[in-house]
Scaffold this motif. Structure first.
Motif, short mmCIF file in Angstrom:
data_model
loop_
_atom_site.label_atom_id
_atom_site.label_comp_id
_atom_site.label_asym_id
_atom_site.label_seq_id
_atom_site.Cartn_x
_atom_site.Cartn_y
_atom_site.Cartn_z
N ASN B 286 0.83 -1.21 0.00
CA ASN B 286 0.00 0.00 0.00
C ASN B 286 0.86 1.26 0.00
N GLN B 287 1.96 1.22 0.76
CA GLN B 287 2.84 2.39 0.80
C GLN B 287 3.49 2.63 -0.56
N ARG B 288 3.90 1.55 -1.20
CA ARG B 288 4.58 1.70 -2.49
C ARG B 288 3.59 2.01 -3.62
N GLY B 289 2.33 1.61 -3.43
CA GLY B 289 1.29 1.91 -4.40
C GLY B 289 1.44 1.15 -5.70
N GLY B 290 0.84 1.69 -6.75
CA GLY B 290 0.88 1.03 -8.04
C GLY B 290 -0.42 0.28 -8.30
N ALA B 291 -0.65 -0.02 -9.57
CA ALA B 291 -1.91 -0.67 -9.96
C ALA B 291 -2.03 -2.05 -9.32
N GLY B 292 -3.19 -2.30 -8.75
CA GLY B 292 -3.48 -3.64 -8.19
C GLY B 292 -2.54 -4.02 -7.07
N SER B 293 -2.11 -3.06 -6.26
CA SER B 293 -1.04 -3.35 -5.29
C SER B 293 -1.43 -4.39 -4.25
N ALA B 294 -2.31 -4.06 -3.31
CA ALA B 294 -2.54 -5.01 -2.22
C ALA B 294 -3.79 -5.86 -2.40
N THR B 295 -4.68 -5.49 -3.30
CA THR B 295 -5.93 -6.25 -3.47
C THR B 295 -6.21 -6.39 -4.96
N HIS B 296 -6.15 -7.62 -5.45
CA HIS B 296 -6.27 -7.83 -6.88
C HIS B 296 -6.69 -9.28 -7.14
N GLY B 297 -7.47 -9.49 -8.17
CA GLY B 297 -7.87 -10.85 -8.52
C GLY B 297 -6.88 -11.50 -9.47
N CYS B 298 -6.88 -12.84 -9.50
CA CYS B 298 -5.96 -13.51 -10.43
C CYS B 298 -6.66 -13.86 -11.74
#
Lengths: 211, 580
Positions: B286-298
């Protein structure tokens, strides 16, 4: 944090009070302290439910609905009412966990037999009814949800443990700390950043409040 | 989804394809279908890398539909790692695309006469197989980039890296995710080595022009799917815990319980666990951010979204969010407490095409042997590079923990049927030890994962407080898991099914509405038993006996700290697991 606590000394010892005001979106920077464990002063010999609800102030509804996994000294608990807090013990609380093993560790769960060798067996209460300390750890969602409750009233910890935590923080952590008070006096972040616990008492009451 | 594509890689004149009706395999999908084909068509005594073995790739019964969580792909074969039957399971996009193309399974048979490497392209117009030796030794990420250049970015890829080409027993088969990265893997059992032996580097799937599969009763299916999704979203594990922290949320719990295997299963707690826990991982992401960082589907259609994307401190993509088993295998098991190093190892696994669990367990054994010290992250990365290059040492490591332990004379080798144990110490959680020991798949944490047995009441009512409870529960869990593995549904749905019978009923209603069936819980149980019976039967014909259903001896003789417990389930009780 060490689990061997000389309660008599701790009860009598001075406590430094540290209050930190932080940006709301940086509040979670302090959550690792909750996961690694902090001290709670309590009446020994009471059961976990009594301590969590009556002394710490969790609502019975919250305890029932959210606190699904409980460990006493690393052993899973099924019955909160028959599990007694003793001097220096460690209690860890977690929300419901995924996976078969997560289900197995859930208190009173259907799959509890799968970890029978590491289940806490309640014994006779028989504990001394005096003040003492135990270590409380809050994991995952519970740290998120209870951080405000604990940090607002203040958590007790060894100054050495706090210094170790502060020493490993990066620049963005310190940028989010807007104000710091030690025993009511404003201090510059550098005085804590250097991890100089010698200026603090053995025990620290840490309050973290969002700005 | 009523046809089977067979590719004979050993045909005279080059690979030959045939497409047939699903025939006698009708009603089966996923693991049910792969195990039926392997059990029925593969000679149990064949060499796993020989022409007689088959590699079966099957989406689940509900894959390719609008149903939530239906994107799991089953890959079955005779395993070069265990010597028994194998079903390895992966997320990613391929199951949905393959099902929409109408295939219940791809069966790869035979073996080419030379070392030519092939790529397979499948779309609505048919199948095209072409030799392409320029793909040799390409790691998965580079390979997928090549496929995008050639076929566009609306594809899904099923591929092997160098490890599969080198026929290593720890080789995985990669499946691309929603971002077309090869991050999802059918990891266990060396299925990638079988694909390598067949001479196939990549299968490219393109479902352009194909719609969603339609249900027999669309309205009922839609309504059941809605109830199912609502059930997943309201449950604290599938609706909150997993999306927030991913599966690595288990690190702190297992460590607290003293069941977190550390330093190659020497102790049950790791001092550095808090540095690699799911909470720390999520905070870092979360701190580093970016697309789909901590919550994302496979895969598309996932509503739990337990995955994420791991970026380095400068915001560059490092890998997908490593799973709990990966963080444990390369982390605590090896004494490594650096999340960035673990992420790098995860990327190397995905890129070379290796099972993260097997490689972490193997490196732990190598550390025990003294090749490098516990905690040496740079050393672990160097060992992985050896594997990727295929040096003599790398070939040893790439063939897994059992081979590595034998070569270097290590006594404590945590494997069952040759397969490395996952991230739960069976001494602290005895019930999972029963499943590790007895699963036809070898040591597998997902074999008894579907915690639905109390709803299914498999085999009657079990009193879990009686001594025989662990045996009975392991049996029930294995049955329930085998059945869910056939649907194409992610096993993580099981957490909501455990607590919410209405969510379980919604899942059943989805299957029934889609296929026009009237399956009951009893039918689900019968399906699970049928699959396990086929798998056990194959293994028995391959030479497996009760003596293979055992944990390594050290679990009975070495007590694990902090609770000082040993695995004490009796052998005669283990032998009762499949007596139903």
């Amino acid at each position: 944090m060490k689990s061997s606590i000389p309660s008599n000394e701790l009860l009598a010892s001075q406590k430094s009070e540290i209050e930190v005001r932080v940006d709301p979106d940086a509040f979670s920077n302090w959550f690792p302290i909750l996961r690694e464990g902090f001290l709670v002063e309590t009446q020994l010999g009471r059961n976990i439910r009594e301590v969590l609800c009556q002394e710490i102030g969790l609502s019975p509804q919250y305890l029932e609905a959210r606190v699904q996994t409980v460990f006493l000294d690393g052993k899973a608990i099924d019955q909160l009412e028959s599990t007694i807090i003793t001097d220096g013990c460690t209690v860890a609380l977690s929300a419901a966990m995924p996976g078969f093993v997560g289900a197995a560790f859930r208190r009173g769960g259907y799959y509890g037999v799968m970890r029978s060798g590491t289940t806490h067996r309640p014994g006779a209460s028989g504990g001394k009814e005096e003040r003492g300390f135990f270590i409380l750890k809050l994991f995952n969602l519970l740290a998120d949800e209870l951080a405000g409750h604990f940090f607002e009233r203040g958590i007790l910890m060894y100054s050495q443990a706090l210094s170790a935590f502060l020493r490993r923080q990066q620049e963005n952590f310190w940028k989010a700390c807007r104000e710091m008070l030690v025993n009511g006096q404003p201090v510059h972040a550098n005085s804590l950043r250097s991890g100089n616990e010698n200026k603090l008492s053995h025990l620290v009451l840490l309050k973290v409040i969002t700005w | 989804m009523d046809k089977i594509l067979r590719i004979d890689m050993g045909a005279a004149g080059g690979p030959r394809t045939t497409t047939s009706s699903i025939g006698d395999y009708a009603g089966l999908g996923g693991r049910g279908l792969t195990s039926a084909i392997v059990s029925g068509e593969v000679p149990p005594l064949c060499h796993p890398l020989g022409g007689e073995n088959k590699l079966v790739i099957a989406p689940g019964l509900l894959s390719g539909t609008a149903g939530a969580m239906t994107g799991r792909l089953s890959i079955g074969t005779k395993s070069p790692l265990t010597g028994g039957i194998k079903e390895a399971n992966s997320g990613g996009q391929a199951a949905q695309v393959l099902a929409r193309l109408g295939y219940a399974a791809i069966v790869i048979e035979g073996k080419p006469g030379d070392d030519t490497l092939y790529k397979v392209f499948i779309n609505k117009d048919g199948v095209r197989i072409t030799p392409d030796n320029s793909l040799k030794k390409l790691p998965n990420y580079d390979l997928v980039e090549r496929m995008k250049e050639e076929f566009g970015n609306k594809i899904a890829c099923i591929s092997i890296g160098p490890a599969g080409e080198m026929k290593m027993s720890a080789a995985s088969i990669a499946v691309t995710d929603m971002e077309l990265r090869p991050t999802r893997h059918a990891g266990r059992g060396g299925v990638g080595a079988v694909m390598g032996a067949k001479g196939i580097k990549v299968i490219v799937l393109d479902d352009e022009g194909m719609g969603m599969r339609t249900a027999a009763d669309p309205e009922k299916f839609k309504e059941a799917n809605k109830r199912f999704v609502d059930g997943l979203r309201k449950h604290p594990v599938t609706g909150q815990g997993l999306p927030a922290y991913g599966t690595n949320v288990l690190t702190n719990i297992l460590n607290e319980a003293g069941g977190y295997p550390t330093y190659n299963f020497k102790q049950g707690r790791f001092d550095g666990a808090h540095q690699i826990s799911g909470e720390t991982q999520a905070e870092t992401e979360n701190q580093r951010g970016g697309a789909g960082s901590a919550t994302h589907g496979c895969h598309r259609g996932c509503v739990i979204r337990c995955s994420g994307t791991y970026y380095d401190k400068d915001g560059h993509y490092l890998t997908k969010q490593p799973e709990y088993e990966t963080v444990w295998a390369h982390g605590g098991n090896c004494g490594i407490c650096d999340l960035d190093a673990i992420a790098k190892l995860d990327f190397m696994d995905d890129n070379y095409g290796l099972d993260t669990i097997e490689m972490g367990v193997t490196i732990g054994v190598a550390m025990e042997a003294g090749l490098i010290k516990f905690g040496d992250a740079e050393g672990a990365i160097r060992l992985m590079e050896e594997v990727g290059k295929g040096t003599p040492l790398g070939r040893i490591l790439g063939n897994g923990a059992a081979v590595t332990g034998k070569v270097f004379g290590v006594e404590r080798v945590p494997v069952v049927k040759g397969q490395g144990l996952p991230a739960y110490d069976p001494r602290a959680v005895q019930g999972i030890g029963v499943t590790y020991a007895t699963s036809p798949m070898g040591a597998d944490h997902t074999a008894g994962y579907a915690v639905t047995a109390n709803i299914l009441k498999v085999g009657g009512s079990v009193d879990p407080l009686k001594p025989e409870g662990q045996i009975a529960l392991s049996r029930d869990l294995q049955i329930a898991t085998a059945a869910i593995d056939s649907t194409g549904m992610c096993l993580f749905i099981a957490f909501a099914l455990l607590d919410q019978p209405d969510t379980f009923q919604a899942m059943l209603d989805m299957i029934n509405a889609f296929h026009g069936l009237n399956m009951t819980a009893e039918d689900v149980v019968a399906l699970g038993k049928k699959i396990l019976s086929m798998e056990r039967n194959f293994n028995a014909r391959a030479g497996f006996t009760a003596q293979h259903d055992r944990l390594p001896r050290f679990f009975k003789t070495e007590a694990i700290a902090p609770h000082n417990v040993t695995f004490d389930v009796k052998d005669e009780d283990l032998d009762q697991v499949f007596n139903w």
